[in-house]
Write a protein that holds these residues in place. Structure first.
Motif, PDB file in Angstrom:
ATOM      1  N   ARG A 168      36.427-114.605  88.940  1.00  0.00           N
ATOM      2  CA  ARG A 168      36.943-113.947  87.736  1.00  0.00           C
ATOM      3  C   ARG A 168      37.668-114.910  86.781  1.00  0.00           C
ATOM      4  O   ARG A 168      38.632-114.533  86.128  1.00  0.00           O
ATOM      5  CB  ARG A 168      37.845-112.773  88.106  1.00  0.00           C
ATOM      6  N   MET A 169      37.192-116.137  86.701  1.00  0.00           N
ATOM      7  CA  MET A 169      37.809-117.114  85.803  1.00  0.00           C
ATOM      8  C   MET A 169      37.631-116.733  84.333  1.00  0.00           C
ATOM      9  O   MET A 169      38.452-117.085  83.505  1.00  0.00           O
ATOM     10  CB  MET A 169      37.229-118.509  86.062  1.00  0.00           C
ATOM     11  N   MET A 170      36.548-116.042  84.028  1.00  0.00           N
ATOM     12  CA  MET A 170      36.286-115.618  82.650  1.00  0.00           C
ATOM     13  C   MET A 170      36.748-114.187  82.398  1.00  0.00           C
ATOM     14  O   MET A 170      36.781-113.751  81.258  1.00  0.00           O
ATOM     15  CB  MET A 170      34.798-115.738  82.331  1.00  0.00           C
ATOM     16  N   GLY A 171      37.026-113.457  83.469  1.00  0.00           N
ATOM     17  CA  GLY A 171      37.438-112.069  83.350  1.00  0.00           C
ATOM     18  C   GLY A 171      36.830-111.232  84.461  1.00  0.00           C
ATOM     19  O   GLY A 171      36.061-111.727  85.284  1.00  0.00           O
ATOM     20  N   ASP A 172      37.186-109.951  84.465  1.00  0.00           N
ATOM     21  CA  ASP A 172      36.709-109.034  85.495  1.00  0.00           C
ATOM     22  C   ASP A 172      35.507-108.257  84.973  1.00  0.00           C
ATOM     23  O   ASP A 172      35.284-108.176  83.769  1.00  0.00           O
ATOM     24  CB  ASP A 172      37.830-108.073  85.896  1.00  0.00           C
ATOM     25  N   GLY A 173      34.764-107.675  85.877  1.00  0.00           N
ATOM     26  CA  GLY A 173      33.613-106.872  85.484  1.00  0.00           C
ATOM     27  C   GLY A 173      32.707-106.611  86.663  1.00  0.00           C
ATOM     28  O   GLY A 173      33.149-106.508  87.800  1.00  0.00           O
ATOM     29  N   ILE A 174      31.422-106.528  86.362  1.00  0.00           N
ATOM     30  CA  ILE A 174      30.392-106.289  87.379  1.00  0.00           C
ATOM     31  C   ILE A 174      29.221-107.215  87.068  1.00  0.00           C
ATOM     32  O   ILE A 174      29.239-107.925  86.067  1.00  0.00           O
ATOM     33  CB  ILE A 174      29.911-104.808  87.392  1.00  0.00           C
ATOM     34  N   ALA A 175      28.216-107.195  87.920  1.00  0.00           N
ATOM     35  CA  ALA A 175      26.996-107.950  87.658  1.00  0.00           C
ATOM     36  C   ALA A 175      25.802-107.061  87.973  1.00  0.00           C
ATOM     37  O   ALA A 175      25.903-106.129  88.772  1.00  0.00           O
ATOM     38  CB  ALA A 175      26.954-109.221  88.492  1.00  0.00           C
ATOM     39  N   ILE A 176      24.696-107.349  87.324  1.00  0.00           N
ATOM     40  CA  ILE A 176      23.465-106.599  87.560  1.00  0.00           C
ATOM     41  C   ILE A 176      22.338-107.572  87.872  1.00  0.00           C
ATOM     42  O   ILE A 176      22.119-108.543  87.132  1.00  0.00           O
ATOM     43  CB  ILE A 176      23.087-105.724  86.334  1.00  0.00           C
ATOM     44  N   GLU A 177      21.645-107.298  88.971  1.00  0.00           N
ATOM     45  CA  GLU A 177      20.419-108.032  89.303  1.00  0.00           C
ATOM     46  C   GLU A 177      19.309-107.270  88.589  1.00  0.00           C
ATOM     47  O   GLU A 177      18.976-106.151  88.968  1.00  0.00           O
ATOM     48  CB  GLU A 177      20.207-108.043  90.817  1.00  0.00           C
ATOM     49  N   PRO A 178      18.757-107.855  87.494  1.00  0.00           N
ATOM     50  CA  PRO A 178      17.811-107.101  86.673  1.00  0.00           C
ATOM     51  C   PRO A 178      16.433-106.931  87.310  1.00  0.00           C
ATOM     52  O   PRO A 178      15.964-107.798  88.042  1.00  0.00           O
ATOM     53  CB  PRO A 178      17.695-107.939  85.397  1.00  0.00           C
TER      54      PRO A 178
END
Length: 165
Positions: A39-49
């Motif tokens: 989370r060095m750039m920020g928090d969130g989620i990821a998606i494997e497209p």
């Protein structure tokens, strides 16, 4: 109208962030890149497209389109700043296989097409196709609720709810 009648207020500071891609949502810590996983750039989620179409996850304004077309920054109406980073180490592709459909300063609505990309080419030339969707101005965020893991559909599935201070 129904909610207003019964006194339940919706926060104008909260937004729902929809899936920017169709695929499988995963926890950010599962991204094979420490910049995102830690989370060095920020928090969130990821998606494997599962397809090469990226849509706007929010209503807002495009504030950045990277010259290599692999990343887009959008500011929501409530000030939340979202970065969509297509794949890992895709900057080295120098835009090959990516096509943008918007430009900086454009007003976008949830579901508007932002970028299309050649998923097979990204699989071949980049470290990963996994796409982090990050809230980059976390200092302005009061709460970030992650709502999705597993299958998601672009423009439909709510993946996060973000409330700003």
């Amino acid at each position: 109208m129904f909610k207003k009648l019964f006194g339940k207020k919706e926060s104008v500071n909260a937004i729902e962030v929809k899936a920017a891609l169709t695929g499988t949502a995963v926890k950010l810590e599962e991204v094979p890149d420490p910049v995102f996983a830690e989370r060095m750039m920020g928090d969130g989620i990821a998606i494997e497209p599962s397809e090469g179409v990226v849509v706007s996850p929010i209503n807002g304004e495009v504030v950045q389109v990277f010259p290599t077309k692999h990343a887009i920054g959008i500011r929501a109406e409530n000030g939340t700043e979202i970065l969509i980073h297509i794949g890992l180490e895709t900057v080295s592709m120098k835009g090959e296989g990516f096509e943008t459909h918007i430009s900086e300063g454009a007003k976008v609505s949830e579901g508007d097409k932002l970028v299309t990309f050649d998923l097979a080419l990204v699989k071949e030339k980049a470290k990963s196709t996994i796409t982090p969707i990050i809230v980059t101005n976390g200092d302005q965020v009061a709460s970030l609720e992650k709502n999705a893991e597993g299958p998601v559909t672009r423009g439909t599935t709510t993946v996060m709810t973000v409330t700003v201070k």
